[in-house]
Structure formats: structure tokens, C-alpha cells
Write an enzyme that holds these catalytic residues in place. Sequence first.
Site, PDB file in Angstrom:
ATOM      1  N   GLY A  96      13.595 -15.933   8.412  1.00 40.02           N
ATOM      2  CA  GLY A  96      14.833 -16.278   9.124  1.00 40.02           C
ATOM      3  C   GLY A  96      14.730 -15.929  10.596  1.00 40.02           C
ATOM      4  N   SER A  97      14.109 -14.783  10.889  1.00 44.26           N
ATOM      5  CA  SER A  97      13.905 -14.371  12.281  1.00 44.26           C
ATOM      6  C   SER A  97      12.994 -15.358  12.995  1.00 44.26           C
ATOM      7  CB  SER A  97      13.278 -12.976  12.337  1.00 44.26           C
ATOM      8  OG  SER A  97      14.129 -12.023  11.738  1.00 44.26           O
ATOM      9  N   LYS A 124       5.542 -12.304   9.514  1.00 47.23           N
ATOM     10  CA  LYS A 124       5.004 -10.972   9.864  1.00 47.23           C
ATOM     11  C   LYS A 124       4.866 -10.124   8.619  1.00 47.23           C
ATOM     12  CE  LYS A 124       9.009  -8.560   9.190  1.00 47.23           C
ATOM     13  NZ  LYS A 124       9.216  -7.587   8.114  1.00 47.23           N
ATOM     14  N   MET A 133       9.311 -11.087   5.128  1.00 48.76           N
ATOM     15  CA  MET A 133       8.322 -11.695   6.018  1.00 48.76           C
ATOM     16  C   MET A 133       8.945 -12.273   7.282  1.00 48.76           C
ATOM     17  SD  MET A 133       5.502 -13.332   3.531  1.00 48.76           S
ATOM     18  CE  MET A 133       4.296 -13.107   4.836  1.00 48.76           C
ATOM     19  N   ALA A 134      10.229 -11.996   7.502  1.00 43.51           N
ATOM     20  CA  ALA A 134      10.924 -12.403   8.729  1.00 43.51           C
ATOM     21  C   ALA A 134      10.991 -13.920   8.919  1.00 43.51           C
ATOM     22  CB  ALA A 134      10.320 -11.735   9.962  1.00 43.51           C
ATOM     23  N   ASP A 177      14.252  -8.032  14.028  1.00 43.91           N
ATOM     24  CA  ASP A 177      12.883  -8.540  13.909  1.00 43.91           C
ATOM     25  C   ASP A 177      12.627  -9.772  14.768  1.00 43.91           C
ATOM     26  OD1 ASP A 177      12.376  -6.600  12.020  1.00 43.91           O
ATOM     27  OD2 ASP A 177      12.431  -7.962  10.294  1.00 43.91           O
ATOM     28  N   VAL A 228      10.765 -17.553   1.431  1.00 39.98           N
ATOM     29  CA  VAL A 228      12.151 -17.227   1.771  1.00 39.98           C
ATOM     30  C   VAL A 228      12.592 -15.916   1.122  1.00 39.98           C
ATOM     31  CG1 VAL A 228      14.536 -18.054   1.552  1.00 39.98           C
ATOM     32  CG2 VAL A 228      12.738 -19.639   2.178  1.00 39.98           C
ATOM     33  N   ALA A 229      11.913 -15.487   0.079  1.00 41.08           N
ATOM     34  CA  ALA A 229      12.395 -14.344  -0.716  1.00 41.08           C
ATOM     35  C   ALA A 229      12.694 -13.103   0.105  1.00 41.08           C
ATOM     36  CB  ALA A 229      11.392 -14.007  -1.805  1.00 41.08           C
TER      37      ALA A 229
HETATM   38  O1  C5P Z   1      18.976  -6.496  12.716  1.00 43.32           O
HETATM   39  P1  C5P Z   1      19.127  -7.203  11.418  1.00 43.32           P
HETATM   40  O2  C5P Z   1      20.300  -8.146  11.394  1.00 43.32           O
HETATM   41  O3  C5P Z   1      17.886  -7.865  10.941  1.00 43.32           O
HETATM   42  O4  C5P Z   1      19.433  -6.073  10.347  1.00 43.32           O
HETATM   43  C1  C5P Z   1      19.899  -6.374   9.058  1.00 43.32           C
HETATM   44  C2  C5P Z   1      20.413  -5.098   8.408  1.00 43.32           C
HETATM   45  O5  C5P Z   1      19.328  -4.214   8.151  1.00 43.32           O
HETATM   46  C3  C5P Z   1      21.372  -4.297   9.265  1.00 43.32           C
HETATM   47  O6  C5P Z   1      22.692  -4.733   9.074  1.00 43.32           O
HETATM   48  C4  C5P Z   1      21.170  -2.877   8.742  1.00 43.32           C
HETATM   49  O7  C5P Z   1      21.863  -2.690   7.529  1.00 43.32           O
HETATM   50  C5  C5P Z   1      19.690  -2.865   8.392  1.00 43.32           C
HETATM   51  N1  C5P Z   1      18.848  -2.315   9.489  1.00 43.32           N
HETATM   52  C6  C5P Z   1      18.884  -0.965   9.767  1.00 43.32           C
HETATM   53  N2  C5P Z   1      18.095  -0.449  10.753  1.00 43.32           N
HETATM   54  C7  C5P Z   1      17.268  -1.243  11.460  1.00 43.32           C
HETATM   55  C8  C5P Z   1      17.195  -2.631  11.190  1.00 43.32           C
HETATM   56  C9  C5P Z   1      17.998  -3.137  10.193  1.00 43.32           C
HETATM   57  O8  C5P Z   1      19.646  -0.214   9.125  1.00 43.32           O
HETATM   58  N3  C5P Z   1      16.506  -0.722  12.413  1.00 43.32           N
END
Ligand code: C5P
Length: 296
Positions: free
Chosen positions: A103-104, A10, A100-101, A137, A96-97
Amino acid sequence: MSITVRVPAKVNVQLAVGPARPDGFHDLANVFLAVSLYDEVTVTAADELRVTCAGPDAAQVPLDRANLAARAAELLAARHGIDPRVHLHIAKDIPVAGGMAGGSADGAGALLACDALWGTGASRAELLDICAELGSDVPFSLVGGAALGTGRGEQLTPLEVGGAFHWVFAVADGGLSTPAVYREFDRLTPDAAAPAASPALLDALRTGDAKALAAALTNDLQAAALSLRPALADTLAAGVSAGALAGIVSGSGPTTAFLTQDAARAHEVAAALTASGTCRTARVATSPAAGATVLG
Ligand code: C5P
């Protein structure tokens, strides 16, 4: 028996970020667009849960429980009283850098593949619920196309897209920590406003107008990503001077995304970016792309 699922990367065409919430996350108006770079996740019954990965960036992919594909299999299995004895193989083409999501995508792909392998019959709502538990994501990786993500990005409203958009992605050396980028955003933006989707941007998507979309691209995390990685400014400048309509940091970076007028221009910009020495590699892609799809 094996099941393979294909899942797109994405780009965020708008990422509006509000102040930090009490739970540490940030409220977002996050306009996701799926692009035609894909990982494929193949699941096969095995003696124990195991993850393998192949592809140019495979060495950077964690193969333990930090991998969202493994966590997806465990979450689905736990909900249905299944022992998650499965081999998850990731054919990785999404850079992977970061930003672009990728891992999601692997989390959403593993979830859909395990659901098919085990005959779990989980509803779409249950799958989306597990995706949201895996990460902000991940629901979008399942759904694909284009969508507005609100809340922490996991509450999705599908969006109409009126045509194909042509992109170039410049892949940086090394990653950027998403929590660190959000912390830097908090430091730089002590008075962040409530996030809202831009009507001009939604209009540009709906009409398929690349120039209008280029003018409306915004990412509230961009200043934070540039503050932590100032060299990304050189990549952005190189892409724009090579003929892109606009360049933007993708998500929390460090991948940068360039919108171009057509496919031919995208290939020119990719070649120029690669030659510029300001990125590790450049990839072309189109959008929108379908969400996680069972290939068989
Ligand atoms: O949800 P995810 O695990 O991808 O989020 C990774 C990190 O990104 C969270 O631990 C948080 O620090 C930050 N984050 C955030 N607000 C969001 C999404 C992610 O602060 N809406």
C-alpha cells in the site's frame, strides 16, 4: 497522456521497536531493504479521481480514499491548488497480505506519477514530506535501496549494500492488522528499550555477506505477530528446514521472509514452502531494488 511509475516492495532486516509514544506511534530503528517485487502505478487525466487495480490479489485492494494512491494524489493536488481529476491504475504484483509495504508503494508511486503528469515540480524534500504524511513506510518506498528509518520509521538515512541478497517471501492467507500487532507488542513488552540499529547487521549489509545478515536478522514485532497468528511458526520452520539461512516475519506480518545463499536455493525453498501447505504462495526476489522510478 499517461505516466507509469514502478515501485518496489520492502523487507525489514531489523525492526527494533521502543515503547509507545504519547502520539500512539513507536520509535523505531527500522532497517529497510527494497526487494524486486514491484507494483506499477499509471496515472491518466480523467473527469474525476478514480482508482482501479489489476493483478491476482486485486480484489483485496480498497479503491476508495483508504487507498494510499488516492490520498497521495489528493495531498499533492491540495498543496498546489490542482483539482485531482486523475485515473490511478495499479498493476499489483506485491503480495497484499501485509508486511511488504504494498500500500505504501502505491502511495509513493501515485505521488511521483502525479507530480510528473501535472508538472508540479515538487522538490524531493516536499515529496518525502507528503510521503511521511501518508504513512511511516511510504518515504522508503520512494527512496528504495536500503535505509535506516528512525523516528516512527519515516526519517531515513541511506545505507550501503555490498552485494545482492536472495529472498523468498511466503504469503499467508488473510492479513494482520498493523495497529493490533503493535498493541500486542506493547502487551508482551511492557519494558521495551530504546531502539538502536545493530552494528553487526549494518556490517553484513555493507559487505554483502548473506550468512552474517541471516545471523543478524531481528524483528521485535515477530513475537507479537506469532502470538496473534501461531501458525506462522510452522511457515518459519518449513522455510528453514527447506534450506533457508534464516526466516523472519516481515514487518508486522503475516508475510514471512527467508534469506537464502543464492538464487538456486531461493527457488528450491520457494517450491518447498508452496508444497508444505503452510502458506498461500511463495515468491522469490532479490535486493537491493531501486526506489520509485518513472518508466514513461
Ligand atoms: O504510519 P502508518 O499509517 O503506516 O502506521 C499504521 C499503524 O501502525 C499506526 O496507526 C500505529 O498503530 C502503528 N505504528 C506504530 N509505530 C510506528 C509505525 C506504525 O505504532 N512507528
